[in-house]
Design an enzyme around this catalytic site. Sequence first.
Site, PDB file in Angstrom:
ATOM      1  CD  GLU A   1      -2.900  -1.017   2.410  1.00  0.00           C
ATOM      2  OE1 GLU A   1      -2.729  -0.141   3.271  1.00  0.00           O
ATOM      3  OE2 GLU A   1      -3.878  -1.775   2.407  1.00  0.00           O
TER       4      GLU A   1
ATOM      5  CD  GLU B   1      -3.780  -6.108   4.292  1.00  0.00           C
ATOM      6  OE1 GLU B   1      -4.587  -5.358   4.874  1.00  0.00           O
ATOM      7  OE2 GLU B   1      -2.553  -5.902   4.253  1.00  0.00           O
TER       8      GLU B   1
HETATM    9  C1  BG6 Z   1      -4.283  -2.388   5.678  1.00  0.00           C
HETATM   10  C2  BG6 Z   1      -2.881  -2.693   6.141  1.00  0.00           C
HETATM   11  O1  BG6 Z   1      -4.309  -1.093   5.191  1.00  0.00           O
HETATM   12  O2  BG6 Z   1      -5.290  -2.396   6.622  1.00  0.00           O
HETATM   13  C3  BG6 Z   1      -2.798  -3.527   7.408  1.00  0.00           C
HETATM   14  O3  BG6 Z   1      -2.118  -3.284   5.117  1.00  0.00           O
HETATM   15  C4  BG6 Z   1      -3.813  -3.003   8.402  1.00  0.00           C
HETATM   16  O4  BG6 Z   1      -1.496  -3.507   7.886  1.00  0.00           O
HETATM   17  C5  BG6 Z   1      -5.195  -3.179   7.803  1.00  0.00           C
HETATM   18  O5  BG6 Z   1      -3.723  -3.551   9.677  1.00  0.00           O
HETATM   19  C6  BG6 Z   1      -6.301  -2.740   8.728  1.00  0.00           C
HETATM   20  O6  BG6 Z   1      -6.135  -1.405   9.095  1.00  0.00           O
HETATM   21  P1  BG6 Z   1      -6.197  -0.922  10.586  1.00  0.00           P
HETATM   22  O7  BG6 Z   1      -5.668   0.451  10.591  1.00  0.00           O
HETATM   23  O8  BG6 Z   1      -7.620  -1.002  10.964  1.00  0.00           O
HETATM   24  O9  BG6 Z   1      -5.336  -1.903  11.342  1.00  0.00           O
END
Ligand code: BG6
Length: 468
Positions: free
Chosen positions: A162, A373
């Site tokens: 990202e 993800e």
């Molecule tokens: C993604 C990242 O943007 O979102 C992760 O690659 C991150 O590392 C995930 O944990 C969830 O975001 P957050 O800020 O809710 O942990």
Amino acid sequence: MSVNKFLWGSATAAYQCEGAWNEDGKGLNEWDVFNHESPLNIHNEDGDVASDFYHRYKEDIDLMADGNQNTYRFSISWARIIPQGSGAINPKGIEFYNKVINYCLEKGITPNVTLFHYDLPNEMAKIGGWENREVADAFHEYAKVCFKNFGDRVKIWSTINEPRYYAYCSYVVGNYPPNYKADFGRFWKVLYHLMLGSAKAIQSYKELGMDGIIGIVHDNGNVELDPDTKEKELVRLRADIFYSRMVLDTALLGKLPDKLNEVLKDNSVDAFFLHEEDFPVFQKGRADYVGLNVYNRQYVTDYSQGKTEVFHNNVGKGSASKEGIRIKNMFETSFDPNTRRNLWGREVYPKCMYDCLMEMKERYGNVLVYITENGHGQYETPDNNGYIKDPERIKICGEFIDYMLKAREEGVNVQGYYLWSTMDLYSWINGYEKKYGIVRVDFKNNNRRIPKESYYWYKDLIAAKRDI
Ligand code: BG6
């Protein structure tokens, strides 16, 4: 390289799960220092122990295998491999990732390895971080060390996780170190250097004749216009370059987006950091695939009035703040009252999975895509046996998966899906209360692992869809 089966797995990142922050010769990274020292670490949490993956990786990989997962996406900590960011290599770091990779393979799990997931070595931060072109070169050298040591067994690589969101949080929202706010000059420069470092690594991977594929991971930035938007074409152009094309055009087409200079001008940014000598690198460093982290769409409209403002919510249920931005002369987030939001003010909009995948096909043809993800963050309370029932996660992720499969049926070349996250871990700035794992980590009780309801749901889903 050919990976024939659809990949079903889950994902983590080094800083968020490994712990062992100062063990076996690891160098400090920017997050170690930020979380130990900065008042902006609002929940006063850190990744010193995190999920203790460093010592429990076997247990976690066993759970993946028992859960029918055939792939695992994780990242390498740059400062564990090269403690100062450039220069001497730490053999213990190499040894640790060898153990993880070998154990994955023993269990029939394909490793998908990300080289950089936010945790910049602190020595690199001290020389200006990604604002400094030399950091892109240091990243390139580090990438080659990883290819050389692990490339015989790792066949799927991602350079950077990202770049857009990382640059955005670090230089626009200001919640990630080095905590600049609404500094668009730095944002674009950093994003450019991240893309350059990625392209250099990809170019070398190809020139070294490695057997495997290499891509980049992008936060899904598919732009949707509020129907009331007046200057539709202009708003789309600006938001598309800002959220999406700067990463995807550069990585997949091997060139900076058309009209980038116009948009930089609108954003009052001087483009002095763009160098023509880099253009052949972007050409040669084209990605073989793209990983998409899909959580939400970017719903935008014309910039109305007032100054540039960022809305972000790292407080969860303690704040009514919604996630979004208003950028003078560019565009602003539109808030759709009919769309659900999570407790951190972010839209929950599973259809964006379908929309972004169709957009990938439309723009970049048959490009190979992995959903690197997708997941759902929430507060959780275990029952008396320590078990977590998480029907909301199951429902939301199920909807996202259905939309992914629909796009696949309609011809999108999507060949893998990774749930975020393998187990509970550190959520940047939000600490440990915001949970994403399908396996509970009992942080107060020796980090005991207890699979959640969603773990079993995912296991059955994979069994049913293994051969799609
Ligand atoms: C993604 C990242 O943007 O979102 C992760 O690659 C991150 O590392 C995930 O944990 C969830 O975001 P957050 O800020 O809710 O942990």
